[in-house]
Design a protein around this motif. Structure first.
Motif, PDB file in Angstrom:
ATOM      1  N   ALA A 181       1.254  -0.851  -0.031  1.00  0.00           N
ATOM      2  CA  ALA A 181      -0.128   0.036   0.323  1.00  0.00           C
ATOM      3  C   ALA A 181       0.970   1.142   0.213  1.00  0.00           C
ATOM      4  N   ILE A 182       0.091   2.157  -0.889  1.00  0.00           N
ATOM      5  CA  ILE A 182       0.993   2.785  -0.734  1.00  0.00           C
ATOM      6  C   ILE A 182      -0.445   4.573  -0.013  1.00  0.00           C
ATOM      7  N   VAL A 183       0.351   5.148   0.888  1.00  0.00           N
ATOM      8  CA  VAL A 183      -0.394   6.039   1.856  1.00  0.00           C
ATOM      9  C   VAL A 183      -0.240   7.296   1.968  1.00  0.00           C
ATOM     10  N   GLY A 184      -1.309   8.497   2.480  1.00  0.00           N
ATOM     11  CA  GLY A 184      -0.902   9.199   2.241  1.00  0.00           C
ATOM     12  C   GLY A 184      -1.765  10.440   1.980  1.00  0.00           C
ATOM     13  N   GLU A 185      -2.159  11.167   2.450  1.00  0.00           N
ATOM     14  CA  GLU A 185      -3.313  12.889   2.022  1.00  0.00           C
ATOM     15  C   GLU A 185      -2.685  13.265   0.383  1.00  0.00           C
ATOM     16  N   SER A 186      -3.969  13.714   0.130  1.00  0.00           N
ATOM     17  CA  SER A 186      -3.688  14.895  -1.066  1.00  0.00           C
ATOM     18  C   SER A 186      -2.277  15.503  -1.245  1.00  0.00           C
ATOM     19  N   VAL A 234       4.236   5.137   3.535  1.00  0.00           N
ATOM     20  CA  VAL A 234       3.544   5.944   4.170  1.00  0.00           C
ATOM     21  C   VAL A 234       4.414   7.534   4.142  1.00  0.00           C
ATOM     22  N   LEU A 235       3.223   8.077   2.869  1.00  0.00           N
ATOM     23  CA  LEU A 235       4.175   9.238   2.085  1.00  0.00           C
ATOM     24  C   LEU A 235       3.740  10.991   2.660  1.00  0.00           C
ATOM     25  N   LYS A 236       4.709  11.367   3.016  1.00  0.00           N
ATOM     26  CA  LYS A 236       4.129  13.491   3.486  1.00  0.00           C
ATOM     27  C   LYS A 236       5.067  14.345   2.516  1.00  0.00           C
TER      28      LYS A 236
END
Length: 549
Positions: free
Chosen positions: A327-332, A509-511
């Motif tokens: 999974a690659i997750v994070g906000e817009s 988890v990307l930011k």
């Protein structure tokens, strides 16, 4: 009994409400004898799937039924007065002043050619609450109150210049401008990232406490309802299946439908799970890494004319083992979509290496790159927007076979029918067009189209975020079954950590384009390494309910 001990009458009483729509031949009833009440300062949630009647019920309260809709029976009492048969002119006296609406989609609810200030000020001007400089000051004060930075600047901007969360705050400012007694919040956060969702719901709670406003929360997300509502009304097919105090309904639901909603809600299983995410007994593959991303950098030139670039993805690395889900997750704005566009070969990275099943994408050109895309297929968030409305289901799924290869017609037809059957679409659906299908059926078509070429990797870009919880659960079950049977490798892009924990083996988890956490899902959830990941996890709805079980 003293006057102070006399109980306050309900702000809203809906009693035996029935609503019908005209289908061109006759009126068809879609809401059947629905009853509930909302007391001062209380939050009541209407919960159910699409088609359950929750939005129709909410629209009838404020007099915004579609032109072909009508109230067939029952009453809607606002402060004891039945408003169910009021004219539009009569209802205009209470809309905004006594009852306000926070609609679902801020993008379509705000006028694109009017400034934010003009739209917030309109409700004050129409009701004679302010004018002139006082109006301008009230607008800025409202924008500040709902937490918008630089409110004077926002008042001069247009909707397209604001983010989704900022636009939703504008709609809340309009809704609370006249301090109404009742706010109807119709799926107010369904299109927002999980942390933005939490901030918006916190804001509604703050304003409710400050103004003593009651809230009717319309949602398909039982996790949100569990955290925010005092009482629940569960609808299915326009009928009340369950109603009562939230903690009572969730602790011991009496209806089979409410029990199914609880079982299907990923937010509950994500926060209540004691075992790690891989307790689904899906073994990690012992094979090779089918996806390798090493030092990915993606720069874009800014569109403001100054020639400078910005870095959308910054030194991202991860590996995905064959037959597993990453999974690659994070906000817009975190870099999720940019990353997958590079992985599927839609754009050339600024730097770094991407390898799919032993093939380095940087070595591919022209026809070789086109043929490579057979190995990696994409399923989009919105199947209605990604399916050709002019084609039948059969034609949509057959098209990739026409584009890649030369299967004879009988073999092509056999393959299309086999994959459509594999994803659970009935034979009669093959001749239908997308508009005649449900959301879940359309997503099954999109999955079938991706699988018909026998790919090694499927990229799922927010592929279940637009679906009701029960439909979502069925699609997730289907994806898991297909992965087990066909040995597929998934790259799952999502902002929903509850779903990610349910189906993924590993996660990044990307930011702001950087990975701030990564590894096995259970490790990241149990021992997050960044404040940002902890914030995402804490924002998962349904955690209050988890504390009860």
């Amino acid at each position: 009994m003293s006057a102070s001990s006399v109980p306050h009458p309900p702000v809203l009483e809906v009693e035996n409400l029935s609503i019908a729509y005209h289908d061109g031949i006759a009126h068809r009833r879609v809401v059947h004898d629905v009853s509930f009440r909302i007391d001062p300062g209380e939050v009541v949630a209407l919960v159910g799937e699409s088609g359950s009647g929750k939005t129709t019920t909410a629209q009838s309260i404020i007099g915004l039924l579609h032109a072909n809709g009508r109230i067939d029976g029952g009453s809607i009492r606002l402060n004891g007065t039945d408003i169910s048969r009021w004219s539009d002119r009569q209802l205009d006296t209470v809309r905004g002043a006594k009852i306000s609406l926070i609609p679902q989609d801020p993008a379509s609810s705000l006028n694109p050619v009017k400034t934010i200030g003009a739209q917030v000020g309109e409700i004050l001007r129409i009701h004679g609450a302010a004018s002139g400089r006082d109006l301008d000051a009230r607008v800025i004060s409202l924008l500040e109150r709902v937490g918008l930075s630089e409110p004077a600047l926002r008042a001069r901007q247009y909707p397209h210049e604001l983010s989704g969360g900022m636009r939703q705050r504008v709609l809340i400012a309009i809704a609370v401008a006249l301090k109404p007694q009742l706010i109807i919040a119709d799926e107010p956060t369904s299109a927002l990232d999980v942390t933005v969702q939490k901030r918006i719901l916190d804001l509604i709670d703050e304003l409710r406490t400050e103004y003593g406003t009651s809230v009717l929360l319309v949602t398909h997300d039982l996790g949100v309802a569990a955290d925010r509502a005092d009482r629940l009304v569960v609808l299915q097919g326009g009928r009340v299946q369950e109603a009562g105090a939230t903690k009572v309904v969730l602790a011991a639901p009496r209806s089979a439908y409410a029990r199914q909603l609880l079982a299907d809600a990923p937010s509950f299983s994500a926060v209540a799970r004691k075992a790690p995410a891989t307790a689904r007994e899906k073994p990690l593959a012992s094979g090779d890494d089918v996806i390798i991303v090493d030092g990915l950098v993606q720069d874009f030139t800014r569109t403001d004319g100054n020639g400078k670039s910005f870095r959308a993805v910054n030194d991202l690395s991860f590996r995905v083992r064959r037959g597993t889900t990453h999974a690659i997750v994070g906000e817009s704005g975190s870099g999720k979509t940019t990353t997958i566009r590079a992985i599927v070969g839609f754009q050339k990275p600024t730097a770094g290496r991407i390898e799919i099943d032993g093939t380095d994408l940087s070595t591919l050109r022209g026809e070789t790159l086109r043929q490579f895309r057979r190995k990696i297929q994409l399923v989009y968030q919105n199947p209605y927007g990604s399916l050709d409305p002019r084609q039948t289901v059969f034609e949509i799924v057959a098209e990739p076979l026409l584009n890649f290869g030369s299967l004879a017609r009988p073999a092509r037809e056999e393959k299309v029918r086999a994959i459509l059957s594999r994803v659970g679409l009935p034979e009669p659906a093959l001749d239908r067009r997308p508009h005649a299908l449900s959301g879940g059926q359309r997503q099954r078509v999109a999955i079938a189209r991706a699988l018909v070429l026998d790919p090694d990797v499927v990229v799922l870009d927010e592929a279940v975020s637009a679906l009701d919880v029960t439909v979502q659960a069925r699609i997730l079950d289907l994806l898991d079954e297909l992965q087990r049977d066909l040995g597929l490798t998934y790259l799952f892009v999502s902002h929903d950590l509850a779903v990610v924990r349910q189906i993924s083996d590993t996660v990044s988890v990307l930011k702001d384009g950087r990975e701030v956490d990564g590894g096995a899902v259970e490790d990241v959830f149990e021992r997050p390494g960044s404040d940002y990941t902890r914030e995402l996890i804490n924002a998962i709805p349904g955690q209050k309910r988890a504390a009860l079980v």
